[in-house]
Scaffold this motif. Structure first.
Motif, PDB file in Angstrom:
ATOM      1  N   VAL A 199      -8.540  12.339   4.034  1.00  0.00           N
ATOM      2  CA  VAL A 199      -9.055  12.907   2.780  1.00  0.00           C
ATOM      3  C   VAL A 199     -10.431  12.310   2.509  1.00  0.00           C
ATOM      4  CG1 VAL A 199      -8.646  13.078   0.292  1.00  0.00           C
ATOM      5  CG2 VAL A 199      -6.731  13.243   1.869  1.00  0.00           C
ATOM      6  N   SER A 200     -11.337  13.114   1.995  1.00  0.00           N
ATOM      7  CA  SER A 200     -12.708  12.655   1.733  1.00  0.00           C
ATOM      8  C   SER A 200     -12.789  11.766   0.499  1.00  0.00           C
ATOM      9  CB  SER A 200     -13.630  13.857   1.540  1.00  0.00           C
ATOM     10  OG  SER A 200     -13.340  14.496   0.308  1.00  0.00           O
ATOM     11  N   ASN A 201     -13.864  10.998   0.425  1.00  0.00           N
ATOM     12  CA  ASN A 201     -14.121  10.173  -0.762  1.00  0.00           C
ATOM     13  C   ASN A 201     -14.287  11.047  -2.000  1.00  0.00           C
ATOM     14  OD1 ASN A 201     -13.992   7.848   0.741  1.00  0.00           O
ATOM     15  ND2 ASN A 201     -16.185   7.530   0.829  1.00  0.00           N
ATOM     16  N   ALA A 202     -14.867  12.233  -1.823  1.00  0.00           N
ATOM     17  CA  ALA A 202     -15.061  13.142  -2.957  1.00  0.00           C
ATOM     18  C   ALA A 202     -13.711  13.576  -3.532  1.00  0.00           C
ATOM     19  CB  ALA A 202     -15.863  14.366  -2.526  1.00  0.00           C
ATOM     20  N   THR A 203     -12.763  13.838  -2.660  1.00  0.00           N
ATOM     21  CA  THR A 203     -11.427  14.213  -3.124  1.00  0.00           C
ATOM     22  C   THR A 203     -10.779  13.049  -3.850  1.00  0.00           C
ATOM     23  OG1 THR A 203     -11.143  15.822  -1.346  1.00  0.00           O
ATOM     24  CG2 THR A 203      -9.144  15.008  -2.381  1.00  0.00           C
ATOM     25  N   CYS A 204     -10.953  11.857  -3.317  1.00  0.00           N
ATOM     26  CA  CYS A 204     -10.410  10.654  -3.961  1.00  0.00           C
ATOM     27  C   CYS A 204     -11.019  10.491  -5.365  1.00  0.00           C
ATOM     28  CB  CYS A 204     -10.691   9.432  -3.087  1.00  0.00           C
ATOM     29  SG  CYS A 204      -9.780   7.961  -3.570  1.00  0.00           S
ATOM     30  N   THR A 205     -12.284  10.782  -5.504  1.00  0.00           N
ATOM     31  CA  THR A 205     -12.947  10.715  -6.818  1.00  0.00           C
ATOM     32  C   THR A 205     -12.334  11.742  -7.773  1.00  0.00           C
ATOM     33  OG1 THR A 205     -15.000   9.925  -5.836  1.00  0.00           O
ATOM     34  CG2 THR A 205     -15.152  10.923  -8.020  1.00  0.00           C
ATOM     35  N   LYS A 206     -12.003  12.917  -7.258  1.00  0.00           N
ATOM     36  CA  LYS A 206     -11.346  13.932  -8.091  1.00  0.00           C
ATOM     37  C   LYS A 206     -10.000  13.421  -8.604  1.00  0.00           C
ATOM     38  CE  LYS A 206     -13.458  17.968  -5.925  1.00  0.00           C
ATOM     39  NZ  LYS A 206     -13.232  19.172  -5.104  1.00  0.00           N
ATOM     40  N   TRP A 207      -9.265  12.701  -7.746  1.00  0.00           N
ATOM     41  CA  TRP A 207      -7.992  12.124  -8.191  1.00  0.00           C
ATOM     42  C   TRP A 207      -8.227  11.140  -9.319  1.00  0.00           C
ATOM     43  CZ3 TRP A 207      -6.129  10.390  -2.687  1.00  0.00           C
ATOM     44  CH2 TRP A 207      -5.854  11.511  -1.920  1.00  0.00           C
ATOM     45  N   LYS A 208      -9.271  10.327  -9.166  1.00  0.00           N
ATOM     46  CA  LYS A 208      -9.598   9.332 -10.200  1.00  0.00           C
ATOM     47  C   LYS A 208      -9.899  10.020 -11.530  1.00  0.00           C
ATOM     48  CE  LYS A 208     -12.574   5.376 -11.080  1.00  0.00           C
ATOM     49  NZ  LYS A 208     -13.632   4.513 -10.556  1.00  0.00           N
ATOM     50  N   ASN A 209     -10.458  11.212 -11.451  1.00  0.00           N
ATOM     51  CA  ASN A 209     -10.802  11.967 -12.659  1.00  0.00           C
ATOM     52  C   ASN A 209      -9.656  12.834 -13.180  1.00  0.00           C
ATOM     53  OD1 ASN A 209     -13.410  10.893 -12.784  1.00  0.00           O
ATOM     54  ND2 ASN A 209     -14.181  12.402 -11.344  1.00  0.00           N
ATOM     55  N   GLY A 210      -8.480  12.703 -12.573  1.00  0.00           N
ATOM     56  CA  GLY A 210      -7.310  13.384 -13.124  1.00  0.00           C
ATOM     57  C   GLY A 210      -6.704  14.497 -12.303  1.00  0.00           C
ATOM     58  N   THR A 211      -7.338  14.875 -11.197  1.00  0.00           N
ATOM     59  CA  THR A 211      -6.779  15.916 -10.345  1.00  0.00           C
ATOM     60  C   THR A 211      -5.571  15.365  -9.584  1.00  0.00           C
ATOM     61  OG1 THR A 211      -8.945  16.930 -10.049  1.00  0.00           O
ATOM     62  CG2 THR A 211      -7.269  17.477  -8.418  1.00  0.00           C
ATOM     63  N   ILE A 212      -4.546  16.182  -9.428  1.00  0.00           N
ATOM     64  CA  ILE A 212      -3.354  15.810  -8.672  1.00  0.00           C
ATOM     65  C   ILE A 212      -3.508  16.370  -7.250  1.00  0.00           C
ATOM     66  CG2 ILE A 212      -0.839  15.999  -8.523  1.00  0.00           C
ATOM     67  CD1 ILE A 212      -1.769  14.518 -11.024  1.00  0.00           C
ATOM     68  N   PRO A 213      -3.229  15.572  -6.229  1.00  0.00           N
ATOM     69  CA  PRO A 213      -3.339  16.076  -4.856  1.00  0.00           C
ATOM     70  C   PRO A 213      -2.388  17.249  -4.601  1.00  0.00           C
ATOM     71  CG  PRO A 213      -3.046  13.692  -4.879  1.00  0.00           C
ATOM     72  CD  PRO A 213      -2.828  14.169  -6.275  1.00  0.00           C
ATOM     73  N   ASN A 214      -2.728  18.067  -3.611  1.00  0.00           N
ATOM     74  CA  ASN A 214      -1.841  19.176  -3.252  1.00  0.00           C
ATOM     75  C   ASN A 214      -0.586  18.626  -2.572  1.00  0.00           C
ATOM     76  OD1 ASN A 214      -2.272  18.829  -0.425  1.00  0.00           O
ATOM     77  ND2 ASN A 214      -4.096  20.099  -0.518  1.00  0.00           N
ATOM     78  N   GLY A 215       0.395  19.484  -2.379  1.00  0.00           N
ATOM     79  CA  GLY A 215       1.681  19.070  -1.825  1.00  0.00           C
ATOM     80  C   GLY A 215       1.583  18.376  -0.485  1.00  0.00           C
ATOM     81  N   GLU A 216       0.783  18.938   0.415  1.00  0.00           N
ATOM     82  CA  GLU A 216       0.631  18.353   1.746  1.00  0.00           C
ATOM     83  C   GLU A 216       0.036  16.950   1.666  1.00  0.00           C
ATOM     84  OE1 GLU A 216      -2.125  19.589   5.401  1.00  0.00           O
ATOM     85  OE2 GLU A 216      -0.664  21.141   4.856  1.00  0.00           O
ATOM     86  N   THR A 217      -0.939  16.779   0.803  1.00  0.00           N
ATOM     87  CA  THR A 217      -1.578  15.467   0.645  1.00  0.00           C
ATOM     88  C   THR A 217      -0.631  14.481  -0.016  1.00  0.00           C
ATOM     89  OG1 THR A 217      -3.739  16.543   0.513  1.00  0.00           O
ATOM     90  CG2 THR A 217      -3.604  14.270  -0.271  1.00  0.00           C
ATOM     91  N   LEU A 218       0.127  14.946  -0.996  1.00  0.00           N
ATOM     92  CA  LEU A 218       1.118  14.070  -1.628  1.00  0.00           C
ATOM     93  C   LEU A 218       2.117  13.550  -0.594  1.00  0.00           C
ATOM     94  CD1 LEU A 218       1.869  15.896  -4.987  1.00  0.00           C
ATOM     95  CD2 LEU A 218       0.963  13.575  -4.739  1.00  0.00           C
ATOM     96  N   ILE A 219       2.534  14.424   0.299  1.00  0.00           N
ATOM     97  CA  ILE A 219       3.472  14.010   1.350  1.00  0.00           C
ATOM     98  C   ILE A 219       2.815  12.984   2.273  1.00  0.00           C
ATOM     99  CG2 ILE A 219       4.719  14.809   3.408  1.00  0.00           C
ATOM    100  CD1 ILE A 219       5.274  17.425   1.778  1.00  0.00           C
ATOM    101  N   ALA A 220       1.549  13.201   2.618  1.00  0.00           N
ATOM    102  CA  ALA A 220       0.832  12.244   3.472  1.00  0.00           C
ATOM    103  C   ALA A 220       0.729  10.879   2.794  1.00  0.00           C
ATOM    104  CB  ALA A 220      -0.557  12.774   3.818  1.00  0.00           C
TER     105      ALA A 220
END
Length: 119
Positions: free
Chosen positions: A26-47
């Motif tokens: 997962v990219s750093n940008a996606t990780c930043t989105k999580w920090k801002n409140g976004t929930i990862p998609n199902g596949e990423t949650l499983i990972a």
């Protein structure tokens, strides 16, 4: 809730949130989105769940038992201790971890750990 669980697990594993994200692809940008409140998609949650060996329900704040999916039963004492730890702020979690490390550096615990490894 997800970000708090995620960062706590990262800290316990000694890795930064971005380092874990990179390891699961997962990219750093996606990780930043999580920090801002976004929930990862199902596949990423499983990972993430697989990486930390915890349940998706735990990551989403639906349970305080990180191993609920494993069918593992922990003692009431362990479960209560873990639940108390998870309610602490990061400063107090650090203090607890440092205190545990200090205790484990004590000679009596070193002897216990050494004996346990030999058994």
């Amino acid at each position: 809730m997800f970000w708090d669980c995620y960062t706590s697990l990262c800290k316990l594993s000694g890795l930064s949130p971005n380092a874990v994200a990179k390891q699961i692809g997962v990219s750093n940008a996606t990780c930043t989105k999580w920090k801002n409140g976004t929930i990862p998609n199902g596949e990423t949650l499983i990972a993430i769940s697989d990486f930390f060996d915890c349940s998706v329900d735990y990551l989403l704040g639906r349970t305080e038992n990180a191993k609920a999916h494993k069918g593992e039963v922990y003692s009431q004492e362990y479960t209560e201790l873990f639940e108390k730890y998870m309610r602490l702020d990061e400063t107090d979690k650090t203090k607890i971890t440092e205190r545990i490390d200090t205790l484990l550096d004590d000679d009596k615990y070193k002897k216990y750990i050494s004996a346990a490894k030999e058994a």
